[in-house]
Design a protein around this motif. Structure first.
Motif, mmCIF file in Angstrom:
data_model
loop_
_atom_site.group_PDB
_atom_site.id
_atom_site.type_symbol
_atom_site.label_atom_id
_atom_site.label_comp_id
_atom_site.label_asym_id
_atom_site.label_seq_id
_atom_site.Cartn_x
_atom_site.Cartn_y
_atom_site.Cartn_z
ATOM 1 N N VAL A 1 -16.246 -8.057 -25.002
ATOM 2 C CA VAL A 1 -17.227 -8.664 -26.113
ATOM 3 C C VAL A 1 -17.908 -9.942 -25.526
ATOM 4 O O VAL A 1 -19.165 -10.060 -25.884
ATOM 5 N N VAL B 1 -22.119 -9.242 -35.860
ATOM 6 C CA VAL B 1 -21.221 -8.268 -35.264
ATOM 7 C C VAL B 1 -21.625 -6.944 -35.089
ATOM 8 O O VAL B 1 -21.274 -6.293 -33.979
ATOM 9 N N GLN C 1 -21.538 -5.009 -31.629
ATOM 10 C CA GLN C 1 -20.884 -3.548 -31.505
ATOM 11 C C GLN C 1 -21.960 -2.736 -30.890
ATOM 12 O O GLN C 1 -21.183 -1.883 -30.129
ATOM 13 N N LEU D 1 -21.885 -2.799 -27.072
ATOM 14 C CA LEU D 1 -20.691 -2.286 -26.401
ATOM 15 C C LEU D 1 -20.791 -0.637 -26.174
ATOM 16 O O LEU D 1 -20.084 -0.098 -25.280
ATOM 17 N N TYR E 1 -16.213 -1.617 -36.048
ATOM 18 C CA TYR E 1 -16.862 -2.549 -36.863
ATOM 19 C C TYR E 1 -15.859 -3.801 -37.019
ATOM 20 O O TYR E 1 -15.994 -4.944 -36.383
ATOM 21 N N THR F 1 -12.657 -4.181 -35.671
ATOM 22 C CA THR F 1 -12.079 -4.520 -34.536
ATOM 23 C C THR F 1 -13.117 -5.515 -33.745
ATOM 24 O O THR F 1 -12.550 -6.479 -33.205
ATOM 25 N N VAL F 2 -14.557 -5.479 -33.761
ATOM 26 C CA VAL F 2 -15.190 -6.023 -32.999
ATOM 27 C C VAL F 2 -15.382 -7.598 -33.904
ATOM 28 O O VAL F 2 -15.272 -8.575 -33.289
#
Length: 118
Positions: free
Chosen positions: A11, A24, A28, A31, A39, A41-42
Motif C-alpha cells: 500500500v 481508498v 485499491q 494495487l 475496499y 481491507t485497503v
C-alpha cells in the motif's frame, strides 16, 4: 521504528507511486492486478498507516484522501538509521553493507557523500 507488514508495504509503495493525495479506491485500483484486496481491507491498512504516522489524510467530501508524510527515500533512510544505531558494531555493519554493494551502488554512495559532506 516498526517494520511494515507485506500488505502495508504494498500500500505504501502505491501511495508513493501515486504521489498525490489519493482515495481508498485509487489506492485499491493501484494495487491491481498484483493484488485484489477488498475496499475495506485497503481502508483499514490506510488507517493503520495513518495512525503509525506514515500517512496524513484530509477529508474531501465524505472520503479521506491519503498521502505520504515522507518520501520513500526518507523512509528507507530512517529504517537504515534505526537498524544501524541498534547494532553492536556500527563500523562493522557499515563495512558489511558496503561490501555487498554493486559498483553502481558504490558510485551512488560516493555521490551522496559528496552532496552531504561538501
Amino acid at each position: 521504528m516498526n517494520r511494515l507488514g507485506e500488505l502495508e508495504t504494498q500500500v505504501m509503495l502505491r501511495v508513493w507511486w501515486l504521489n498525490r493525495p489519493s482515495s481508498v479506491r485509487e489506492v485499491q485500483e493501484a494495487l491491481l492486478p498484483d493484488r485484489e484486496p477488498a475496499y475495506t481491507t485497503v481502508m483499514t491498512v490506510l488507517d493503520k498507516l495513518f495512525r503509525k504516522g506514515l500517512l496524513r489524510r484530509r477529508l474531501a467530501g465524505r472520503a479521506y484522501l491519503y498521502e505520504a508524510v515522507r518520501s520513500r527515500d526518507a523512509y528507507t533512510a530512517e529504517l537504515m538509521r534505526a537498524d544501524w544505531v541498534a547494532g553492536d558494531s556500527r563500523a562493522g555493519a557499515l563495512v558489511h553493507f558496503v561490501e555487498g554493494m554493486t559498483p553502481e551502488q558504490i558510485e551512488a554512495l560516493r555521490d551522496a557523500l559528496r552532496v552531504a559532506l561538501p
